[in-house]
Structures are given as structure tokens and as C-alpha cells.
Design a protein around this motif. Structure first.
Motif, mmCIF file in Angstrom:
data_model
loop_
_atom_site.group_PDB
_atom_site.id
_atom_site.type_symbol
_atom_site.label_atom_id
_atom_site.label_comp_id
_atom_site.label_asym_id
_atom_site.label_seq_id
_atom_site.Cartn_x
_atom_site.Cartn_y
_atom_site.Cartn_z
ATOM 1 N N LEU A 22 -0.887 -14.234 -1.088
ATOM 2 C CA LEU A 22 -1.771 -13.995 -2.232
ATOM 3 C C LEU A 22 -1.238 -14.671 -3.497
ATOM 4 C CD1 LEU A 22 -2.728 -10.269 -1.686
ATOM 5 C CD2 LEU A 22 -4.321 -12.184 -1.784
ATOM 6 N N VAL A 23 0.041 -14.580 -3.714
ATOM 7 C CA VAL A 23 0.625 -15.241 -4.881
ATOM 8 C C VAL A 23 0.421 -16.747 -4.791
ATOM 9 C CG1 VAL A 23 2.792 -15.750 -6.090
ATOM 10 C CG2 VAL A 23 2.304 -13.411 -5.317
ATOM 11 N N ARG A 24 0.605 -17.300 -3.604
ATOM 12 C CA ARG A 24 0.485 -18.747 -3.436
ATOM 13 C C ARG A 24 -0.953 -19.227 -3.628
ATOM 14 N NH1 ARG A 24 4.701 -21.462 -1.094
ATOM 15 N NH2 ARG A 24 3.254 -23.009 -0.245
ATOM 16 N N THR A 25 -1.919 -18.409 -3.220
ATOM 17 C CA THR A 25 -3.308 -18.861 -3.261
ATOM 18 C C THR A 25 -4.088 -18.342 -4.471
ATOM 19 O OG1 THR A 25 -4.003 -16.990 -1.871
ATOM 20 C CG2 THR A 25 -3.416 -19.049 -0.749
ATOM 21 N N SER A 26 -3.687 -17.172 -4.998
ATOM 22 C CA SER A 26 -4.483 -16.542 -6.054
ATOM 23 C C SER A 26 -3.722 -16.316 -7.346
ATOM 24 C CB SER A 26 -5.044 -15.205 -5.551
ATOM 25 O OG SER A 26 -5.830 -15.379 -4.397
ATOM 26 N N GLY A 27 -2.451 -16.668 -7.367
ATOM 27 C CA GLY A 27 -1.678 -16.466 -8.576
ATOM 28 C C GLY A 27 -1.085 -15.083 -8.658
ATOM 29 N N GLY A 28 -0.583 -14.735 -9.847
ATOM 30 C CA GLY A 28 0.072 -13.450 -10.027
ATOM 31 C C GLY A 28 1.507 -13.492 -9.538
ATOM 32 N N MET A 29 2.046 -12.341 -9.243
ATOM 33 C CA MET A 29 3.427 -12.255 -8.765
ATOM 34 C C MET A 29 3.601 -10.993 -7.935
ATOM 35 S SD MET A 29 5.678 -10.961 -12.059
ATOM 36 C CE MET A 29 7.128 -10.708 -11.020
ATOM 37 N N THR A 30 4.710 -10.924 -7.229
ATOM 38 C CA THR A 30 5.101 -9.719 -6.517
ATOM 39 C C THR A 30 6.608 -9.656 -6.538
ATOM 40 O OG1 THR A 30 4.731 -8.408 -4.506
ATOM 41 C CG2 THR A 30 5.268 -10.734 -4.192
ATOM 42 N N LEU A 31 7.170 -8.540 -6.132
ATOM 43 C CA LEU A 31 8.611 -8.416 -5.967
ATOM 44 C C LEU A 31 8.934 -8.380 -4.484
ATOM 45 C CD1 LEU A 31 9.745 -5.843 -8.703
ATOM 46 C CD2 LEU A 31 9.312 -8.302 -8.891
ATOM 47 N N LEU A 32 10.069 -8.964 -4.118
ATOM 48 C CA LEU A 32 10.502 -9.042 -2.730
ATOM 49 C C LEU A 32 11.954 -8.598 -2.617
ATOM 50 C CD1 LEU A 32 9.181 -12.606 -1.748
ATOM 51 C CD2 LEU A 32 8.078 -10.410 -1.237
ATOM 52 N N PRO A 33 12.322 -7.993 -1.477
ATOM 53 C CA PRO A 33 13.742 -7.834 -1.188
ATOM 54 C C PRO A 33 14.330 -9.225 -0.890
ATOM 55 C CG PRO A 33 12.424 -7.132 0.684
ATOM 56 C CD PRO A 33 11.466 -7.440 -0.414
ATOM 57 N N ARG A 34 15.573 -9.429 -1.253
ATOM 58 C CA ARG A 34 16.151 -10.775 -1.195
ATOM 59 C C ARG A 34 16.106 -11.382 0.211
ATOM 60 N NH1 ARG A 34 19.308 -13.863 -4.752
ATOM 61 N NH2 ARG A 34 19.268 -15.974 -3.895
ATOM 62 N N LEU A 35 16.279 -10.567 1.261
ATOM 63 C CA LEU A 35 16.246 -11.104 2.624
ATOM 64 C C LEU A 35 14.911 -11.749 2.959
ATOM 65 C CD1 LEU A 35 18.146 -8.470 4.795
ATOM 66 C CD2 LEU A 35 18.864 -10.800 4.258
ATOM 67 N N ALA A 36 13.847 -11.336 2.277
ATOM 68 C CA ALA A 36 12.528 -11.903 2.550
ATOM 69 C C ALA A 36 12.440 -13.362 2.124
ATOM 70 C CB ALA A 36 11.441 -11.093 1.843
ATOM 71 N N THR A 37 13.385 -13.810 1.320
ATOM 72 C CA THR A 37 13.381 -15.214 0.880
ATOM 73 C C THR A 37 14.318 -16.085 1.704
ATOM 74 O OG1 THR A 37 15.192 -15.001 -0.743
ATOM 75 C CG2 THR A 37 12.976 -14.357 -1.458
ATOM 76 N N SER A 54 0.830 -1.201 0.000
ATOM 77 C CA SER A 54 0.000 0.000 0.000
ATOM 78 C C SER A 54 0.868 1.256 0.000
ATOM 79 C CB SER A 54 -0.934 -0.001 1.215
ATOM 80 O OG SER A 54 -0.189 -0.177 2.407
ATOM 81 N N GLU A 55 0.256 2.383 -0.312
ATOM 82 C CA GLU A 55 0.976 3.651 -0.352
ATOM 83 C C GLU A 55 1.575 3.978 1.016
ATOM 84 O OE1 GLU A 55 -1.309 6.821 -1.887
ATOM 85 O OE2 GLU A 55 -1.757 5.848 -3.804
ATOM 86 N N GLY A 56 2.718 4.648 0.974
ATOM 87 C CA GLY A 56 3.412 4.991 2.203
ATOM 88 C C GLY A 56 4.617 4.109 2.465
ATOM 89 N N HIS A 57 4.716 2.983 1.763
ATOM 90 C CA HIS A 57 5.873 2.101 1.897
ATOM 91 C C HIS A 57 6.885 2.437 0.805
ATOM 92 C CE1 HIS A 57 4.198 -0.733 4.878
ATOM 93 N NE2 HIS A 57 3.048 -0.442 4.317
ATOM 94 N N CYS A 58 8.132 2.685 1.207
ATOM 95 C CA CYS A 58 9.134 3.049 0.209
ATOM 96 C C CYS A 58 9.401 1.896 -0.751
ATOM 97 C CB CYS A 58 10.423 3.508 0.886
ATOM 98 S SG CYS A 58 11.193 2.295 1.978
ATOM 99 N N PHE A 59 9.220 0.641 -0.291
ATOM 100 C CA PHE A 59 9.460 -0.483 -1.196
ATOM 101 C C PHE A 59 8.443 -0.488 -2.335
ATOM 102 C CE2 PHE A 59 9.296 -5.019 -2.443
ATOM 103 C CZ PHE A 59 10.634 -5.170 -2.802
ATOM 104 N N ARG A 60 7.224 -0.057 -2.069
ATOM 105 C CA ARG A 60 6.227 0.058 -3.140
ATOM 106 C C ARG A 60 6.724 1.022 -4.217
ATOM 107 N NH1 ARG A 60 0.432 0.909 -4.171
ATOM 108 N NH2 ARG A 60 0.243 2.727 -5.533
ATOM 109 N N ASP A 61 7.220 2.196 -3.777
ATOM 110 C CA ASP A 61 7.706 3.179 -4.741
ATOM 111 C C ASP A 61 8.868 2.619 -5.553
ATOM 112 O OD1 ASP A 61 5.818 4.849 -3.667
ATOM 113 O OD2 ASP A 61 7.237 5.995 -2.448
ATOM 114 N N GLN A 62 9.741 1.859 -4.891
ATOM 115 C CA GLN A 62 10.880 1.279 -5.592
ATOM 116 C C GLN A 62 10.432 0.238 -6.619
ATOM 117 O OE1 GLN A 62 12.851 0.025 -2.050
ATOM 118 N NE2 GLN A 62 13.749 2.031 -1.651
ATOM 119 N N VAL A 63 9.404 -0.548 -6.277
ATOM 120 C CA VAL A 63 8.880 -1.536 -7.221
ATOM 121 C C VAL A 63 8.274 -0.837 -8.437
ATOM 122 C CG1 VAL A 63 7.057 -3.270 -7.562
ATOM 123 C CG2 VAL A 63 8.521 -3.362 -5.531
#
Length: 302
Positions: A232-247, A195-204
Motif C-alpha cells: 500500500l505504501v508503495r502504490t498509494s503513498g503514506g507510511m507504516t511502521l515495521l519491525p526491523r526484521l521485516a526489512t 487490523s485489531e488483534g495484532h499486538c504489533f498494531r497496539d505497539q505502533v
């Protein structure tokens, strides 16, 4: 006038609620309220506008609050200096972290920190960037980890590490079979976002070639949690981007199924260590050293 009274005043300015301020100071609300009345009587000035909800400092109170923060910071510096003279690393560090960083970094760092520095206490706050920077400027935090390009005026920052992004892609997605991703292959229409307000959203959005302020092509679900986007990706499909540490904490089978790296050079974010004052230096150095030692090879130290 006592240090406790100044602490109560600063806590009330921070929380703007007598009950919350008392809880933060580990005292009862009548105790905090009574001590603040005594401070006002001693100074012969009204410090708090109790008619306003939430409560706020008066004009005179704002000046006194700023001075109180300075006094409490000086107290902390004295305690830290005394510990350093005894060649000990001890004290409390109030540390802010981003919600897109703390769930993945803290499990790596805390066990090592507790072992190496048992007399160090961390008070952790998980806030968005704007709240973290405001808290640093009002001395509600001693230090923080952020991921914006710069901390801004009045703050000291340095890059600790650079973290690449990866794709988290459902097996049914059109990009699932790729060995690597490129920004031109991404489509904002099938990308789950914070959602808006997260800097990672802006970076994506910037990775996708879209300005953070640009209107979306269609209504989309947005979340305040990366873990929600993963589910959501696991249950509904689609994709997202993650910072590497999240994996890092994911089982190997999940990484093999869902995680797709970017082709070199991948999009990245710089994680910075930020302070307002150059105090608690030995304490902050110990925390930073432990943090950097605990980082996996999937990120690049500065």
C-alpha cells in the motif's frame, strides 16, 4: 485404550470437526470416529456431544481430554529422554509464531536448523498472540515466539532478542526526507495499520501516543499482513511502521528509498520464547540456539 485413541480425542477437541481432526491425524474420518466410539465403549462414558455443531466434549469428556493431553505429553517426554540418552537431538517441536515475525524469521532459521539437526521436525503455526497462548495452555503447542510484555500465569517465558521499529515511508510523504524519525512527528491519520488483534498494531499506536482502545479520527484501511501494508505504501503513498526484521529480505535499493530509522533510542519490541512445560528441553535449547545464531546484527540478543 490406546495412545492413538487418545490422540484422536485430543485432535477432535482441538479442531471440533471429525474431518479436520482425522486429517490432522492422517487417518480417515471413519477410522477416527470408530476408534472414538470404541474408547467410549471401553470407558462406558460419552465423551463427545455429537448433537452440538461444532462438536464439543461432554462434561466428562473435558476431564478425559485433559488427562489424555497429560498422557501424550508424557509419551513425548519419554521419547525425548531416550534420544538424549543416545546423545541425539531429535523429535518434533510444535512451534507457534506471530504473523509479524514468522515470514521474516523462518527463512533465516530453517536452513541452519535442517543442517545442524536433521532429525528435528518443526510443526509451525502462525497465529495471533491470544490463539498462541491458548494453544500453549491446552498443549496444542510446545513452544512459541511472542512479542507481548509477558506471557501470563502458568507459562514460562524469556526474552530472546529486542527488535527495533523502522518507518516504511513513501517518497511523496512529508517525512520521506528525514534522516531519522521521532514519535512526535508521526500522525495516526496517515499511517497504515494492522487490523485489531495484532499486538504489533497496539505497539505502533503506543509509539504514536495513542491507546489501542482509543477511537480513530477517521476511517482507515487496516490489514492483517505487514506485506499488504508495504504494498500500500508503495502504490498509494503514506507510511507504516515495521519491525526491523521485516526489512532484512528487502533489496538494498528498496531499503534506501523507503526505510527510515528512528532516532535513538528507537521504539522496540521484545521477542520472547514461551513454553508451558519444562520438557523437550534439549530440543527447545537446540532450536533457540540456532535461532539466535541466525539473527542479523540489526536486532539485539538478550
Amino acid at each position: 485404550m490406546t495412545l492413538s485413541q487418545l490422540q484422536y480425542l485430543v485432535a477432535l477437541d482441538t479442531h471440533r470437526h471429525f474431518g479436520d481432526a482425522a486429517a490432522a491425524c492422517n487417518v480417515t474420518q471413519p477410522t477416527l470416529s470408530g476408534q472414538l466410539r470404541r474408547l467410549e465403549d471401553e470407558l462406558d462414558v460419552e465423551l463427545i456431544d455429537r448433537s452440538h455443531q461444532p462438536v464439543v466434549p461432554t462434561a466428562a469428556g473435558e476431564s478425559i481430554v485433559n488427562e489424555a493431553r497429560e498422557v501424550l505429553a508424557a509419551r513425548d517426554r519419554l521419547a525425548t529422554t531416550a534420544a538424549e540418552v543416545k546423545d541425539r537431538v531429535t523429535g518434533t517441536l510444535r512451534l507457534g509464531m506471530l504473523p509479524t515475525l514468522s515470514p521474516y524469521l523462518l527463512p533465516l532459521v530453517l536452513p541452519s536448523l535442517e543442517t545442524a539437526y536433521p532429525e528435528v521436525s518443526l510443526v509451525l503455526r502462525e497465529w495471533p498472540t491470544t490463539e498462541i497462548l491458548d494453544a500453549l495452555r491446552t498443549d496444542a503447542l510446545d513452544a512459541a515466539l511472542i512479542a507481548t510484555d509477558e506471557a501470563g500465569p502458568g507459562l514460562h517465558d524469556r526474552i530472546l532478542f529486542t527488535e527495533p521499529f523502522v518507518g516504511y515511508v513513501a517518497p511523496s510523504h512529508r517525512l520521506a526526507d528525514r534522516e531519522s524519525l521521532g514519535p512526535t512527528a508521526l500522525s495516526i491519520e496517515d499511517l497504515w495499520l494492522l487490523s485489531e488483534g495484532h499486538c504489533f498494531r497496539d505497539q505502533v499506536l503506543q509509539v504514536c501516543g495513542r491507546a489501542p482502545s482509543a477511537p480513530q479520527a477517521a476511517a482507515q484501511f487496516e490489514s492483517g499482513s505487514l506485506e499488504t501494508l508495504v504494498r500500500l505504501v508503495r502504490t498509494s503513498g503514506g507510511m507504516t511502521l515495521l519491525p526491523r526484521l521485516a526489512t532484512h529480505h528487502m533489496p538494498e535499493a528498496e531499503r534506501a528509498t523507503f526505510v527510515v530509522p528512528f532516532a535513538d533510542p528507537p521504539p522496540t519490541r521484545n521477542v520472547r520464547f514461551v513454553t508451558r512445560r519444562r520438557h523437550k528441553q534439549r530440543l527447545t535449547d537446540a532450536v533457540v540456539e540456532t535461532l539466535c545464531d541466525a539473527l542479523p546484527e540489526t536486532v539485539v540478543l538478550a
